[in-house]
Every structure is written in C-alpha cells, then in structure tokens.
Design a protein around this motif. Structure first.
Motif, PDB file in Angstrom:
ATOM      1  N   ARG A   1       0.781  -1.163   0.102  1.00 13.27           N
ATOM      2  CA  ARG A   1      -0.135   0.061  -0.001  1.00 13.27           C
ATOM      3  C   ARG A   1       0.877   1.100  -0.007  1.00 13.27           C
ATOM      4  NH1 ARG A   1      -5.260  -1.105   0.669  1.00 13.27           N
ATOM      5  NH2 ARG A   1      -5.898   0.927   1.870  1.00 13.27           N
ATOM      6  N   GLU A   2       1.972   0.989   0.202  1.00  9.60           N
ATOM      7  CA  GLU A   2       3.138   2.324   0.235  1.00  9.60           C
ATOM      8  C   GLU A   2       4.439   1.601  -0.082  1.00  9.60           C
ATOM      9  OE1 GLU A   2       4.415   2.713   4.904  1.00  9.60           O
ATOM     10  OE2 GLU A   2       2.285   3.724   4.332  1.00  9.60           O
ATOM     11  N   GLY A   3       5.273   2.726  -0.657  1.00  8.88           N
ATOM     12  CA  GLY A   3       6.681   2.255  -0.866  1.00  8.88           C
ATOM     13  C   GLY A   3       7.427   3.601  -1.157  1.00  8.88           C
ATOM     14  N   ARG A   4       8.784   3.258  -1.040  1.00 10.52           N
ATOM     15  CA  ARG A   4       9.757   4.545  -1.276  1.00 10.52           C
ATOM     16  C   ARG A   4      10.598   4.097  -2.535  1.00 10.52           C
ATOM     17  NH1 ARG A   4       9.191   7.896   3.179  1.00 10.52           N
ATOM     18  NH2 ARG A   4       8.473   6.866   4.791  1.00 10.52           N
ATOM     19  N   VAL A   5      11.045   5.150  -2.940  1.00 11.22           N
ATOM     20  CA  VAL A   5      12.111   4.787  -4.268  1.00 11.22           C
ATOM     21  C   VAL A   5      13.097   5.824  -4.151  1.00 11.22           C
ATOM     22  CG1 VAL A   5      12.512   4.785  -6.572  1.00 11.22           C
ATOM     23  CG2 VAL A   5      10.346   3.842  -5.838  1.00 11.22           C
ATOM     24  N   GLU A   6      14.455   5.762  -3.891  1.00 11.62           N
ATOM     25  CA  GLU A   6      15.488   6.573  -3.936  1.00 11.62           C
ATOM     26  C   GLU A   6      16.060   6.646  -5.356  1.00 11.62           C
ATOM     27  OE1 GLU A   6      19.833   7.423  -1.665  1.00 11.62           O
ATOM     28  OE2 GLU A   6      18.709   5.661  -1.258  1.00 11.62           O
ATOM     29  N   PHE A   7      16.340   7.954  -5.831  1.00 14.26           N
ATOM     30  CA  PHE A   7      16.614   7.955  -7.171  1.00 14.26           C
ATOM     31  C   PHE A   7      17.641   8.892  -7.111  1.00 14.26           C
ATOM     32  CE2 PHE A   7      13.175  10.727  -6.994  1.00 14.26           C
ATOM     33  CZ  PHE A   7      13.615  11.708  -7.752  1.00 14.26           C
ATOM     34  N   GLU A   8      18.379   9.192  -8.541  1.00 16.59           N
ATOM     35  CA  GLU A   8      19.079  10.261  -8.711  1.00 16.59           C
ATOM     36  C   GLU A   8      18.772  10.562 -10.175  1.00 16.59           C
ATOM     37  OE1 GLU A   8      23.286  12.683  -8.291  1.00 16.59           O
ATOM     38  OE2 GLU A   8      23.383  10.373  -8.143  1.00 16.59           O
ATOM     39  N   ALA A   9      18.310  11.635 -10.516  1.00 16.09           N
ATOM     40  CA  ALA A   9      17.624  12.180 -11.915  1.00 16.09           C
ATOM     41  C   ALA A   9      18.864  13.390 -12.436  1.00 16.09           C
ATOM     42  CB  ALA A   9      16.403  12.734 -11.696  1.00 16.09           C
ATOM     43  N   PHE A  10      19.294  13.014 -13.785  1.00 18.17           N
ATOM     44  CA  PHE A  10      20.427  14.120 -14.236  1.00 18.17           C
ATOM     45  C   PHE A  10      19.638  15.092 -15.069  1.00 18.17           C
ATOM     46  CE2 PHE A  10      22.439  10.471 -12.321  1.00 18.17           C
ATOM     47  CZ  PHE A  10      23.613  10.894 -11.613  1.00 18.17           C
ATOM     48  N   PHE A  11      20.119  16.165 -15.178  1.00 15.24           N
ATOM     49  CA  PHE A  11      19.593  17.327 -16.041  1.00 15.24           C
ATOM     50  C   PHE A  11      20.796  18.140 -16.733  1.00 15.24           C
ATOM     51  CE2 PHE A  11      19.390  19.440 -11.867  1.00 15.24           C
ATOM     52  CZ  PHE A  11      19.892  20.475 -12.287  1.00 15.24           C
ATOM     53  N   ARG A  12      20.351  18.552 -17.931  1.00 13.01           N
ATOM     54  CA  ARG A  12      21.244  19.891 -18.346  1.00 13.01           C
ATOM     55  C   ARG A  12      20.446  21.018 -18.642  1.00 13.01           C
ATOM     56  NH1 ARG A  12      23.129  15.578 -21.917  1.00 13.01           N
ATOM     57  NH2 ARG A  12      25.235  14.946 -21.153  1.00 13.01           N
ATOM     58  N   SER A  13      20.910  22.121 -18.233  1.00  9.64           N
ATOM     59  CA  SER A  13      20.228  23.539 -18.401  1.00  9.64           C
ATOM     60  C   SER A  13      21.194  24.402 -18.950  1.00  9.64           C
ATOM     61  CB  SER A  13      19.861  23.959 -17.043  1.00  9.64           C
ATOM     62  OG  SER A  13      21.071  24.252 -16.255  1.00  9.64           O
ATOM     63  N   PRO A  14      20.799  25.524 -19.518  1.00 11.27           N
ATOM     64  CA  PRO A  14      21.761  26.649 -20.125  1.00 11.27           C
ATOM     65  C   PRO A  14      23.015  27.014 -18.804  1.00 11.27           C
ATOM     66  CG  PRO A  14      19.694  27.239 -20.530  1.00 11.27           C
ATOM     67  CD  PRO A  14      19.451  25.951 -19.446  1.00 11.27           C
ATOM     68  N   GLU A  15      22.734  26.700 -17.850  1.00 15.06           N
ATOM     69  CA  GLU A  15      23.794  27.105 -16.874  1.00 15.06           C
ATOM     70  C   GLU A  15      24.788  25.650 -16.517  1.00 15.06           C
ATOM     71  OE1 GLU A  15      20.517  27.549 -15.569  1.00 15.06           O
ATOM     72  OE2 GLU A  15      20.642  29.565 -16.693  1.00 15.06           O
ATOM     73  N   GLY A  16      24.776  24.468 -17.251  1.00 13.15           N
ATOM     74  CA  GLY A  16      25.184  23.477 -16.853  1.00 13.15           C
ATOM     75  C   GLY A  16      24.339  22.289 -16.441  1.00 13.15           C
ATOM     76  N   GLY A  17      25.135  21.291 -16.093  1.00 10.94           N
ATOM     77  CA  GLY A  17      24.357  20.054 -15.477  1.00 10.94           C
ATOM     78  C   GLY A  17      24.204  19.996 -14.176  1.00 10.94           C
ATOM     79  N   GLY A  18      23.449  19.173 -13.848  1.00  3.33           N
ATOM     80  CA  GLY A  18      23.133  18.831 -12.243  1.00  3.33           C
ATOM     81  C   GLY A  18      22.348  17.665 -12.123  1.00  3.33           C
ATOM     82  N   SER A  19      21.788  17.314 -10.965  1.00  4.25           N
ATOM     83  CA  SER A  19      21.266  16.127 -10.616  1.00  4.25           C
ATOM     84  C   SER A  19      20.339  16.385  -9.398  1.00  4.25           C
ATOM     85  CB  SER A  19      22.108  14.772 -10.539  1.00  4.25           C
ATOM     86  OG  SER A  19      22.634  15.076  -9.203  1.00  4.25           O
ATOM     87  N   GLN A  20      19.219  15.655  -9.317  1.00  2.34           N
ATOM     88  CA  GLN A  20      18.438  15.751  -8.186  1.00  2.34           C
ATOM     89  C   GLN A  20      18.322  14.267  -7.741  1.00  2.34           C
ATOM     90  OE1 GLN A  20      14.433  17.148  -8.828  1.00  2.34           O
ATOM     91  NE2 GLN A  20      13.449  15.943  -7.133  1.00  2.34           N
ATOM     92  N   HIS A  21      18.891  14.456  -6.171  1.00  2.08           N
ATOM     93  CA  HIS A  21      18.875  13.092  -5.488  1.00  2.08           C
ATOM     94  C   HIS A  21      17.688  13.146  -4.485  1.00  2.08           C
ATOM     95  CE1 HIS A  21      21.113  10.403  -2.242  1.00  2.08           C
ATOM     96  NE2 HIS A  21      20.113   9.765  -3.018  1.00  2.08           N
ATOM     97  N   GLU A  22      16.589  12.049  -4.531  1.00  2.00           N
ATOM     98  CA  GLU A  22      15.604  12.325  -3.704  1.00  2.00           C
ATOM     99  C   GLU A  22      15.177  10.918  -3.270  1.00  2.00           C
ATOM    100  OE1 GLU A  22      10.793  13.297  -4.749  1.00  2.00           O
ATOM    101  OE2 GLU A  22      12.318  14.774  -5.123  1.00  2.00           O
ATOM    102  N   THR A  23      14.318  10.776  -2.088  1.00  2.00           N
ATOM    103  CA  THR A  23      13.770   9.479  -1.821  1.00  2.00           C
ATOM    104  C   THR A  23      12.261   9.947  -1.710  1.00  2.00           C
ATOM    105  OG1 THR A  23      15.430   8.640  -0.249  1.00  2.00           O
ATOM    106  CG2 THR A  23      13.166   7.965   0.060  1.00  2.00           C
ATOM    107  N   SER A  24      11.580   9.271  -2.810  1.00  2.00           N
ATOM    108  CA  SER A  24      10.143   9.416  -2.922  1.00  2.00           C
ATOM    109  C   SER A  24       9.406   8.593  -2.106  1.00  2.00           C
ATOM    110  CB  SER A  24       9.896   9.769  -4.511  1.00  2.00           C
ATOM    111  OG  SER A  24      10.511  10.713  -5.296  1.00  2.00           O
TER     112      SER A  24
END
Length: 121
Positions: free
Chosen positions: A83-106
C-alpha cells in the motif's frame, strides 16, 4: 523512440501506456513514468499521478531543463501488493547554466489500484 526512463524498452511499450492512463504495477514503475513525463514535458500526467493530498495547484515545468538520465538507487516496498513504498533515485539534467542532478527519496501510496507520488526528501 527509446523510453526516457532508460528501461531499454521503446517508449510505446514502457511509460507511454501509463501516461495514457494504465496503472503502474509498482512504485518504481510510477517513479520511472514520472521521470519520463518530466523528460517529455507532460505536466498533465505529473499532476494526475501526484496524490491529491499534496498535489500542487499549478505545475510549471522549466522548458530549459533537459532530463536525460535516471538512476534508481534503492526501493523499499512498493510492490503490487503493498500500500506504500519508497524509491530513492538520482535524476540528471542539463540546463543553459550546466549540468546537475536531483537526489531524492520519494514516497508513494497505492489507492484504488493506482500508485501515487506523495512527496520526497
């Protein structure tokens, strides 16, 4: 077209059916479909898959961010019978300012046979 979630499957066989309304079988699959929605700019799906208790009223996506990689780091519960769960992830992106990532446990909940994103840390 390969699916943006990097499952290795074509989009039509992976996240597109979920974007069209099919229920995600697991919290991880919902996480992957949400990443694909960010990569494709599908704000409607992001709102629909967000739990009503925490859903933002407006959702504005940054058109200058290009999401290109998702790494699933850990899952906790979130299976077809949970009925519930958690997922830890890292998502990577590029923008005009450069690259980065978002690390989250959802955090996800399953209601009425559908998984929903609740929040993340």
């Amino acid at each position: 077209m390969r699916c943006p979630c990097l499952s290795g499957l074509p989009l039509a066989e992976c996240c597109a059916p979920l974007h069209a309304g099919a229920p995600a079988p697991t919290a991880e699959r919902l996480m992957r479909s949400r990443f694909s929605a960010f990569a494709l700019g599908d704000a409607a799906y992001l709102l629909a898959s967000h739990h009503a208790s925490t859903r933002p009223a407006p959702l504005t996506l940054d058109a200058e961010l290009r999401w290109y990689r998702l790494d699933i780091l850990r899952t906790e519960r979130g299976g077809p019978l949970d009925r519930e769960g958690r997922v830890e992830f890292e998502a990577f992106f590029r923008s005009p300012e450069g690259g980065g990532s978002q690390h989250e446990t959802s955090r996800f909940v399953r209601e009425g046979g559908h998984w929903f994103y609740v929040d993340g840390v």
